[in-house]
Motif scaffolding. Sequence first.
Motif, short mmCIF file in Angstrom:
data_model
loop_
_atom_site.label_atom_id
_atom_site.label_comp_id
_atom_site.label_asym_id
_atom_site.label_seq_id
_atom_site.Cartn_x
_atom_site.Cartn_y
_atom_site.Cartn_z
N VAL A 230 45.53 8.89 -9.88
CA VAL A 230 45.43 9.26 -11.29
C VAL A 230 46.02 8.19 -12.19
O VAL A 230 45.45 7.83 -13.23
N ASP A 231 47.17 7.66 -11.82
CA ASP A 231 47.91 6.75 -12.70
C ASP A 231 47.10 5.51 -13.05
O ASP A 231 47.02 5.11 -14.22
N GLU A 232 46.47 4.89 -12.05
CA GLU A 232 45.70 3.67 -12.32
C GLU A 232 44.47 3.97 -13.17
O GLU A 232 44.12 3.18 -14.06
N ILE A 233 43.82 5.10 -12.93
CA ILE A 233 42.64 5.46 -13.73
C ILE A 233 43.02 5.66 -15.19
O ILE A 233 42.34 5.19 -16.10
N THR A 234 44.12 6.38 -15.44
CA THR A 234 44.52 6.61 -16.83
C THR A 234 44.96 5.32 -17.50
O THR A 234 44.72 5.13 -18.70
N ASP A 235 45.58 4.40 -16.75
CA ASP A 235 45.92 3.09 -17.31
C ASP A 235 44.66 2.34 -17.75
O ASP A 235 44.61 1.76 -18.85
N VAL A 236 43.64 2.37 -16.90
CA VAL A 236 42.38 1.67 -17.23
C VAL A 236 41.71 2.32 -18.43
O VAL A 236 41.21 1.63 -19.33
N LEU A 237 41.69 3.64 -18.48
CA LEU A 237 41.06 4.33 -19.61
C LEU A 237 41.75 4.02 -20.92
O LEU A 237 41.11 3.94 -21.97
N GLU A 238 43.07 3.85 -20.87
CA GLU A 238 43.82 3.58 -22.09
C GLU A 238 43.78 2.12 -22.50
O GLU A 238 43.80 1.81 -23.69
#
Length: 481
Positions: free
Chosen positions: A232-240
Motif C-alpha cells: 500500500v505504502d509505495e502505491i500511495t506514494d506514487v499516486l501522490e
Amino acid sequence: MRFGALFFFSMCFGIGVLGAQNKQILYDFYEIPQSLMINPGVKTMEKWHTGIPALSGFYLQAGSSGVTVNDLFANDGVDFTTKVRERVINGMSKRDDFSFNSQIEVFNVGFRNPNRPDDYYSFGLYEELDMIVYWPRDLAILAFEGNGGNNIGRSFDLGDLSLRGEMVSVLHFGINRKLNNTLTVGARAKIYSGIFQFQSTGNRGTFTTTLGQDNIYRTSLDVDMQLQTAGVDEITDVLEEDSSSITNLLRRRILFGGNLGLGFDAGFTYKLTPQTTITGSLLDMGFIYNSKDILNYKVSGSIANEGLTVFLPEDINDLDNDLWQDLVDEIEEAIPYEENDSGYISFRPVKLYGSIRYDYGQAESTYNRDCGCAVTGEEGKNNDMYRNSVGGQLFMMKRPRGIQAALTGFYQKRLGRTLALKTTYTVDKYSLTNIGLGLNLQAGPVNFYIMGDNLLAYRNVADSHYASLQFGFNIISWNDN
C-alpha cells in the motif's frame, strides 16, 4: 488520507477493468472453457481452446446486504438525516457488508494430451480485486449520536470494525482427467503475486462513558486493534507524487514482483446414473506471505479517565501548567500506538461449490465416439449431450465474519451445438429474488458467452443490493474438428 486514496484507486481500477464471488451461472456450464476455473474436474469436450487475450474473461460483482443508493437518495419526501438514522445507523447490523470483486483474464489456454486423450491441461494468468467492508455499527452510532445522553453507560464494541481487501495476479496450471465413464477429477496449482493487501480483522475493545466522581463523566477505553498493509505504502506514494508511473509499478507486481504465495483448487464430476450427475470443487486453498512494502498500525491497552480535573480555589495558581499535555501523555502511555514493518501471512478466501444435475431430452451428436474425452457415443448418439438440465447448486465462502452461503436452482437448455441457455434462481444474504441468465454462443470455432445476475433489479439499479456481469470470447477446437 493515504489509505482512503488507495481504496478509491482500487475501486476505480476494478471498475475500469471491467462482492461474495458466487459464479453460479458459469458453474458446471461445461460448454464454456472458463468453467474449468471454478471446477477443475468439470467435464471437458474440447480438443483445445484459447481465450482471446484480455477478452476471454471479464467479471464484475458488487453487493450491499444493507442499504442501497435508492434508500438514501430517492425523492420520497423523507429528510436525508432521517434516512441515515433509520436506514443506515439503526437499520444495519455489524454482519451487513459492502463487497466488490472483479477479475480479468490476461490469457487462458487449454489442450488435450494427444498421447493420453483423457487428460486435458489448462493454464493462464488473471488479475483479481476483492474487497469486503463490514458495517461498523457501534462506531457509526458513536460518531452519529456521540457518547452522551442516552448513550451514557453504553459499551460501544470496537470489534465491529472489520475489513479486508487485496489485488492479486494469479498464474495457474490445471489437469483435468477422466478416470472412467462415471468419474472425472481435476486439480489446479496457483502462484499468487500480491499487488497490494490490507486487513483489519479480529479487533476487540470497548469504549464506555459513565458518570464520574471527580468530574462529570468517566471514560473507559479497552482496545486491541490493528491494520496490516502490504504494497500500500509505495502505491500511495506514487499516486501522490507521480501518478504517471503507477502503470510501471503495477506491471512489475503483476509479473511476480510483488508478495508471493501458493494455492490450489480441486474438483470432481461423478455420474450417479446416465442422467444424474453430482459435482464439487474447493477453490483458492492458499496463502500469500507478505514481506515487501509492509506498514502495519497497532493500538493496544486500556485506561479509565475523567479528563481534566481542576479544583478551585486550590489550583488557581497552577492553571499555567500544561494540564492538557499531561492528559495526552497519560493516554499515550496507557494505550501506545505503534507502526511496524513485520511480515505476515494472508489467506485467500476459500470457496466451495457443489451441485446435482438431472439431464433429459437426449440429443443427436456429431462427436467422434473415439474422441477420448468425457463424451461416449453409441450408434451416432451421445449419451452425455442432453437438450435439458435441471438441478441445484450450493456455494459457500469463508469471510472474516464467518461463512457466506448461497443456494441456487437452475434450468439449462441446449439448442444443438450452437446455443445454450442457463437460467438460475439464487437465495443469499444479498437477495431473495436473484434471477440470472447465461448465454453461450458457438459460431464455428468462435465462442462467446455472457451472463448477468439479479436481473429483476435492473428495473431500478439504484435500489439493487447485488449485481454481477461476466462475458468473454474464446477460440475452441472440438474433438471432431
